[in-house]
Enzyme design. Structure first.
Site, PDB file in Angstrom:
ATOM      1  N   LYS A 102     -33.228 -83.760  91.313  1.00 19.16           N
ATOM      2  CA  LYS A 102     -33.008 -83.150  92.630  1.00 19.16           C
ATOM      3  C   LYS A 102     -33.897 -81.916  92.770  1.00 19.16           C
ATOM      4  O   LYS A 102     -34.052 -81.150  91.800  1.00 19.16           O
ATOM      5  CB  LYS A 102     -31.520 -82.785  92.750  1.00 19.16           C
ATOM      6  CG  LYS A 102     -31.100 -82.291  94.127  1.00 19.16           C
ATOM      7  CD  LYS A 102     -29.591 -82.027  94.187  1.00 19.16           C
ATOM      8  CE  LYS A 102     -29.151 -81.544  95.562  1.00 19.16           C
ATOM      9  NZ  LYS A 102     -27.709 -81.258  95.642  1.00 19.16           N
TER      10      LYS A 102
ATOM     11  N   SER B 246     -25.395 -83.363  99.767  1.00 16.84           N
ATOM     12  CA  SER B 246     -26.783 -82.993  99.862  1.00 16.84           C
ATOM     13  C   SER B 246     -27.699 -83.773  98.924  1.00 16.84           C
ATOM     14  O   SER B 246     -28.905 -83.825  99.167  1.00 16.84           O
ATOM     15  CB  SER B 246     -26.930 -81.495  99.564  1.00 16.84           C
ATOM     16  OG  SER B 246     -26.537 -81.202  98.236  1.00 16.84           O
TER      17      SER B 246
ATOM     18  N   SER C 246     -21.428 -82.825  97.017  1.00 17.90           N
ATOM     19  CA  SER C 246     -22.808 -83.317  97.137  1.00 17.90           C
ATOM     20  C   SER C 246     -23.272 -84.309  96.089  1.00 17.90           C
ATOM     21  O   SER C 246     -24.355 -84.862  96.217  1.00 17.90           O
ATOM     22  CB  SER C 246     -23.772 -82.141  97.143  1.00 17.90           C
ATOM     23  OG  SER C 246     -23.812 -81.602  98.429  1.00 17.90           O
TER      24      SER C 246
HETATM   25  N1  GLN Z   1     -21.381 -80.938 102.356  1.00 17.62           N
HETATM   26  C1  GLN Z   1     -20.959 -79.723 101.751  1.00 17.62           C
HETATM   27  C2  GLN Z   1     -21.664 -78.555 102.383  1.00 17.62           C
HETATM   28  O1  GLN Z   1     -22.412 -78.767 103.265  1.00 17.62           O
HETATM   29  C3  GLN Z   1     -21.163 -79.785 100.282  1.00 17.62           C
HETATM   30  C4  GLN Z   1     -22.530 -79.475  99.852  1.00 17.62           C
HETATM   31  C5  GLN Z   1     -22.708 -79.487  98.376  1.00 17.62           C
HETATM   32  O2  GLN Z   1     -21.839 -79.929  97.626  1.00 17.62           O
HETATM   33  N2  GLN Z   1     -23.808 -78.924  97.949  1.00 17.62           N
HETATM   34  O3  GLN Z   1     -21.482 -77.452 102.033  1.00 17.62           O
END
Ligand code: GLN
Length: 495
Positions: free
Chosen positions: A78, A158, A182
């Protein structure tokens, strides 16, 4: 070609050991698939030269029989992990041109174990999002399509690039990070396995910070076994991360292929949220039935503070993000806005941040700054921390009563369309995280396992939440759930 890249880590490890193919053949296959799959936009950079160098060394080590679990295994990383000499931007414009002079602890561990980097994976900007649409590289596309509709779907976020790349067999597995879901949500949307470890299990050093008290890195893989293998290599104490915990790393693979007789699986009634599609409810019931027929005991449990989890998360995460992202000022990292003659440093900061951050990141910084500001700090941040403690206590109580793991859906829906009008309102997007944020708030390990499909053939996942440091047990139960589910990753290749 394209056959080797379909392998799991475990199968490739076997094949490499037996000399059925070489690490360089395996790597070239993944590189070719990744390059040909441009349309998915899963990778933001393909590191072919580095990959071939690493694979050549892996082959030498295999020949000398000094290989380990990951020797010669091609992985996607990532874009939030700093990789020495390889551009790292967390998919943000503000980090344009940032090439870290250091390697994150986790990626360093992976290279030390002989893994090969295929490239850096697309993601939501600074990991803020649930659809990969906030990326400066444009959204990544889910390799799955609905049977009745050819529109492009989100791979989730994400870690959308990680989900798409693994599901589409561009690499054998990938790293992800999970602040509120995410790893698990994109894993569910792309039909793969994703595990968020206990907070403190994996070092955060060299990972671009979003919300430091919630962030954890973890594996995204084709199988539960692969998650066990990769987690083992990613875990361990790191003196460079003050929140890393000195805990022995068990051999997670040794927990697999065991029976789950007598294990107590909790079904939290508060996770039956309003408007949850019937298919998700049915999947959940079926999952419980499968575990029951494998010998587990299913018990109804209550986690009464669940309803406050999303609002709590969306105060704490932006608050910590606003503080973490203060460092991007155009001086130390990445892009600096040009200023007109005579404009001072304040103007430079403003322009850099205005041009460099995307809309969602700015929204979080604004919310976070507000929640931390004098006069509101107690009402928002401190209050949220208190509620966080209550959410954590709910879990402690349930585990004290003998529950081994908790079973819930991973997401309230299957993958949705990119640029979905219904998700224009950020609050609707935030609802995606309703089942996942609790594990981050409580610091618990949680895994998403693909267990079924919806009416139009899209993958759905179930989540298992475990006790602190209980990844072994979690994997053991996930392994049974996976075996009972017979999920097929039969994607029609359209790209
Ligand atoms: N979707 C969540 C957010 O937007 C989680 C993001 C994540 O776990 N990095 O904060």
């Amino acid at each position: 070609m394209g056959e080797l890249s379909k392998l799991s880590i475990a199968a490739a490890r076997d094949g490499l050991n037996k000399g059925n193919f070489s690490a360089i053949e395996l790597t070239k296959d993944c590189l070719l698939e990744s390059t040909k799959s441009n349309q998915l936009n899963a990778f933001c950079i393909i590191t072919d030269e580095l990959a071939e160098r690493q694979a050549t060394i892996a082959d030498q080590n295999i020949a000398k029989k000094i290989n380990g679990n990951l020797t010669g295994i091609p992985l996607g990383i990532k874009d939030i992990f700093c990789t020495k000499g390889v551009k790292t931007q967390a998919a943000s414009k503000i980090l344009t041109g940032f090439t870290p002079p250091y390697e994150s602890t986790i990626t360093q561990k992976l290279w030390n174990s002989g893994a090969v980097m295929i490239g850096k994976l697309n993601m939501d900007e600074f990991a803020m999002g649930s659809s990969n649409e906030t990326s400066v590289y444009g959204s990544c596309i889910n390799p799955w399509k609905a049977q009745n509709n050819q529109k492009n779907l989100t791979p989730g976020g994400s870690s959308g690039g990680s989900g798409a790349a693994v599901a589409a067999n561009l690499c054998l597995a990938a790293t992800g990070t999970d602040t509120g879901g995410s790893i698990r949500q994109p894993a569910a949307f792309t039909g793969i396995v994703g595990l968020k470890p206990t907070y403190g299990r994996c070092s955060r050093w060299g990972i671009i910070a979003f919300a430091s008290s919630l962030d954890q890195a973890g594996p995204m893989t084709k199988t539960v076994r692969d998650s066990a293998i990769l987690l083992g290599e990613m875990s361990g104490f790191d003196s460079k991360d003050s929140t890393s915990v000195q805990k022995e790393v068990p051999n997670f693979e040794s927990y697999l292929d065991k029976n789950i007789k007598g294990k107590k699986i909790g079904i939290p009634r508060e996770y039956r949220v309003d408007g949850m599609p019937e298919e998700i409810e049915a999947l959940w019931i079926e999952g419980a039935e499968k575990l029951k027929s494998a010998g587990a005991q299913i018990v109804d449990i209550s986690l009464p503070h669940t309803q406050y989890a999303l609002p709590t998360y969306y105060v704490i995460a932006p608050a910590e993000a606003s503080s973490n992202l203060a460092r991007y000022d155009g001086v130390r990292f990445g892009e600096r806005a040009s200023t007109d003659n005579g404009e001072g440093i304040d103007e430079m900061y403003k322009k850099t941040r205005q041009n460099g951050f995307g809309a969602e990141v700015k929204r979080r910084i604004m919310i976070g700054t507000y929640a931390l500001s004098a006069g509101f700090y107690d009402a928002y941040y401190i209050r949220a921390q208190k509620v966080r403690k209550l959410i954590q206590n709910d879990f402690v109580e349930v585990f004290q009563k003998g529950v081994d793991v908790i079973l819930t859906p991973t997401t309230p829906s299957a993958a949705f369309q990119l640029k979905d009008g219904k998700k224009k309102n950020p609050l609707d997007m935030y609802l995606n995280d309703v089942f996942t944020v609790t594990a981050n708030l409580a610091g618990l390990p949680a895994i998403s396992v693909p267990t079924g499909k919806d009416k139009v053939g899209l993958p759905l996942g179930l989540q298992l939440i475990g006790k602190p440091w209980g990844e072994g047990d979690l994997l053991r139960i996930a392994d049974v759930l996976e075996k009972e589910s017979l999920f097929e990753r039969n994607i029609n290749k359209w790209w």
